[in-house]
Motif scaffolding. Structure first.
Motif, short mmCIF file in Angstrom:
data_model
loop_
_atom_site.label_atom_id
_atom_site.label_comp_id
_atom_site.label_asym_id
_atom_site.label_seq_id
_atom_site.Cartn_x
_atom_site.Cartn_y
_atom_site.Cartn_z
N THR A 246 12.18 -6.85 5.44
CA THR A 246 10.75 -7.03 5.18
C THR A 246 10.13 -5.77 4.57
N SER A 247 10.61 -4.59 4.95
CA SER A 247 10.06 -3.36 4.38
C SER A 247 10.41 -3.23 2.90
N VAL A 248 11.64 -3.61 2.54
CA VAL A 248 12.03 -3.60 1.13
C VAL A 248 11.12 -4.54 0.34
N ASN A 249 10.94 -5.75 0.87
CA ASN A 249 10.09 -6.73 0.18
C ASN A 249 8.65 -6.22 0.03
N LEU A 250 8.14 -5.56 1.07
CA LEU A 250 6.76 -5.08 1.03
C LEU A 250 6.59 -3.97 -0.01
N ILE A 251 7.48 -3.00 -0.03
CA ILE A 251 7.38 -1.91 -1.01
C ILE A 251 7.42 -2.47 -2.42
N CYS A 252 8.35 -3.39 -2.67
CA CYS A 252 8.44 -4.00 -4.00
C CYS A 252 7.18 -4.78 -4.34
N ALA A 253 6.63 -5.50 -3.38
CA ALA A 253 5.44 -6.30 -3.65
C ALA A 253 4.26 -5.43 -4.04
N VAL A 254 4.03 -4.32 -3.33
CA VAL A 254 2.90 -3.45 -3.66
C VAL A 254 3.10 -2.84 -5.05
N LEU A 255 4.29 -2.33 -5.32
CA LEU A 255 4.56 -1.73 -6.63
C LEU A 255 4.38 -2.76 -7.74
N HIS A 256 4.93 -3.95 -7.54
CA HIS A 256 4.85 -4.99 -8.57
C HIS A 256 3.41 -5.41 -8.83
N GLU A 257 2.64 -5.64 -7.77
CA GLU A 257 1.26 -6.08 -7.96
C GLU A 257 0.41 -5.01 -8.65
N LEU A 258 0.61 -3.76 -8.30
CA LEU A 258 -0.17 -2.69 -8.94
C LEU A 258 0.25 -2.50 -10.40
N LEU A 259 1.53 -2.65 -10.68
CA LEU A 259 2.00 -2.47 -12.06
C LEU A 259 1.56 -3.60 -12.97
N ARG A 260 1.50 -4.82 -12.45
CA ARG A 260 1.09 -5.93 -13.32
C ARG A 260 -0.42 -6.19 -13.27
N ASN A 261 -1.12 -5.41 -12.45
CA ASN A 261 -2.58 -5.48 -12.40
C ASN A 261 -3.15 -4.07 -12.57
N PRO A 262 -3.10 -3.53 -13.78
CA PRO A 262 -3.54 -2.13 -13.99
C PRO A 262 -4.98 -1.87 -13.59
N ASP A 263 -5.83 -2.89 -13.64
CA ASP A 263 -7.21 -2.69 -13.20
C ASP A 263 -7.26 -2.40 -11.71
N GLN A 264 -6.37 -3.01 -10.93
CA GLN A 264 -6.33 -2.76 -9.49
C GLN A 264 -5.75 -1.37 -9.19
N LEU A 265 -4.76 -0.97 -9.97
CA LEU A 265 -4.20 0.37 -9.83
C LEU A 265 -5.26 1.43 -10.14
N ALA A 266 -6.07 1.15 -11.16
CA ALA A 266 -7.14 2.09 -11.53
C ALA A 266 -8.16 2.24 -10.40
N LEU A 267 -8.46 1.15 -9.70
CA LEU A 267 -9.41 1.23 -8.58
C LEU A 267 -8.89 2.17 -7.50
N VAL A 268 -7.59 2.12 -7.25
CA VAL A 268 -7.01 2.99 -6.23
C VAL A 268 -6.99 4.43 -6.73
N ARG A 269 -6.56 4.63 -7.95
CA ARG A 269 -6.48 5.98 -8.50
C ARG A 269 -7.85 6.64 -8.59
N ASP A 270 -8.87 5.84 -8.85
CA ASP A 270 -10.22 6.38 -9.00
C ASP A 270 -10.94 6.56 -7.65
N GLY A 271 -10.30 6.15 -6.57
CA GLY A 271 -10.89 6.33 -5.25
C GLY A 271 -11.79 5.20 -4.81
N HIS A 272 -11.85 4.09 -5.57
CA HIS A 272 -12.68 2.95 -5.17
C HIS A 272 -11.98 2.10 -4.11
N ALA A 273 -10.70 2.33 -3.93
CA ALA A 273 -9.92 1.70 -2.87
C ALA A 273 -8.83 2.67 -2.46
#
Length: 414
Positions: A246-273
């Motif tokens: 489950t930990s392998v699946n979780l790490i992959c899921a977070v990386l995949h979702e952030l990589l294919r949703n750059p707007d969401q990655l930007a929110l985290v990098r900018d401190g909005h999340a």
């Protein structure tokens, strides 16, 4: 409603979320056929699952509460028998569950988990150093080279698993989650499990250390009534399995979702999340374990809408479906949104007495891994099939994860 035709669960998990949604929309509980033709009930709505997980009329002990198992109608020849034949804290009921859970709970307290942070950070940094050696522009599989490596190192070190046991344990765990496995393959997997666990426990008895396996063995040696030898073996394989897959699946899921949703990655990098927000949202939208096997009705259970689960019938609950329930998360529940107000309202680590002991450790591993990878490789991008669309997923209706996560860590010529 109880007489409706059952839905046959796709053992490959080919379209897992669509199938789960179809079941969720039908009724509070829906008749299904599990692999091998075993009939049961699927409960896929968030509210119904949450209620069932704390209902004392629901057990996980097949030896006491599943007539088809105790009567021999379903037996060891069932390819998924390992999920009910083991006797550990996850299949126990009532006071037996408390007895089996107590010896390992101390290793997963919040304080103990935070004490592991320096080791988690050190392993992550070591893995990132290896990845930094990949030539710019070259494709690397982050599942195999990063997401797989971190929980393997942490959980096997925590339990004092010698390296000679790592590869066979990975093969055995893979067999557990392969819901297309044949009867003969399942039998061989069970034989291999017993061989490896016997050798592993014998090794730790001869060479005890400061690890959870040695502590469990010591507890059994001090008072043999606390854990039988089978319970010791079965508890250990449960903890290895839950702490790894489950930990392998979780790490992959977070990386995949952030990589294919750059707007969401930007929110985290900018401190909005926060990075932790991304982890919770990934847990919600891509629960690492899609279905939980199995629970059993101790008496007739009225689910509402004219649906009654009869006494003795098996029940599976879908954490993947609960995380996308529009009644909780709104009409866009399938969308990944790190600012979603309900991101933490998932059941991906279970609920009630069977809540996952390693949830805090899994969150820690994932948060550290994802944050540090994006800091070290700010230009990381999906590559190959990942850049063109959805990636292939593991063939299972229990495990919900990617088969690979191909990326380019830095551009050509960087």
């Amino acid at each position: 409603m109880n007489r409706q035709c059952p839905i046959m669960i796709d053992p490959s998990g080919g379209d897992l979320h669509a199938e789960a949604a179809r079941i969720r929309e039908q009724a509070p509980a829906t008749p299904v056929l599990l692999p091998g033709g075993v009939p049961g009930w699927a409960v896929n709505r968030h509210a119904d699952i949450r209620r069932l997980l704390v209902d004392p009329r629901v057990s996980k002990d097949a030896y006491r509460h599943w007539p088809a198992w105790t009567g021999g109608e379903v037996g060891d020849e069932w390819p998924l028998a390992i999920w009910v034949s083991v006797q550990n804290m996850i299949t126990a009921y009532g006071s037996e569950h408390a007895r089996l859970r107590r010896p390992v709970a101390a290793a997963f307290t919040a304080r103990q988990t935070q004490a592991m942070r320096p080791r988690v950070e050190a392993v992550v940094d070591e893995l990132l150093e290896r990845l930094a050696e990949v030539p710019p522009g070259e494709v690397v599989d982050l599942r195999a080279e990063f997401a797989h490596q971190l929980p393997t190192r942490i959980i096997f070190e925590l339990f004092g698993i010698p390296e000679w046991a790592w590869a066979p344990l990975h093969r055995i765990i893979h067999g557990f989650f392969d819901t297309q496995i044949t009867t003969e393959q399942a039998r061989r997997n069970t034989v291999e499990l017993e061989r490896v666990m016997t050798a592993l426990v014998a090794h730790r008895r001869a060479h005890p250390g400061e690890d959870v396996t040695s502590a469990l063995i010591a507890a059994r040696e001090a008072d043999g009534t606390r854990l039988s030898e089978k319970e010791l073996h079965d508890n250990l394989i449960l903890l290895f399995t839950a702490g790894y897959e489950t930990s392998v699946n979780l790490i992959c899921a977070v990386l995949h979702e952030l990589l294919r949703n750059p707007d969401q990655l930007a929110l985290v990098r900018d401190g909005h999340a926060a990075w932790g927000d991304a982890v919770e949202e990934a847990l919600r939208v891509e629960a690492p374990a899609a279905y939980a096997l199995m629970r059993f009705a101790l008496e007739d259970i009225d689910m509402g809408e004219g649906v009654v689960i009869p006494k003795g019938d098996p029940i599976v609950v879908s954490f993947a479906s609960a995380g996308r329930d529009p009644q909780v998360h709104g009409p866009d529940a399938e969308r990944f949104d790190v600012t979603r107000a309900t991101r933490g309202q998932h059941l991906s680590f279970g609920f009630g007495t069977h809540h996952c002991l390693g949830a805090t450790l899994a969150r820690l591993e994932c948060t550290v891994a994802v944050r540090r990878l994006f800091e070290r490789f700010p230009a990381v991008a999906l590559a190959g099939s990942g850049a063109d669309g959805d990636l292939e997923r593991v063939e299972s209706f229990i495990s919900n994860g990617l088969r690979e996560l191909p990326v380019v860590l830095s551009p050509q010529g960087a």
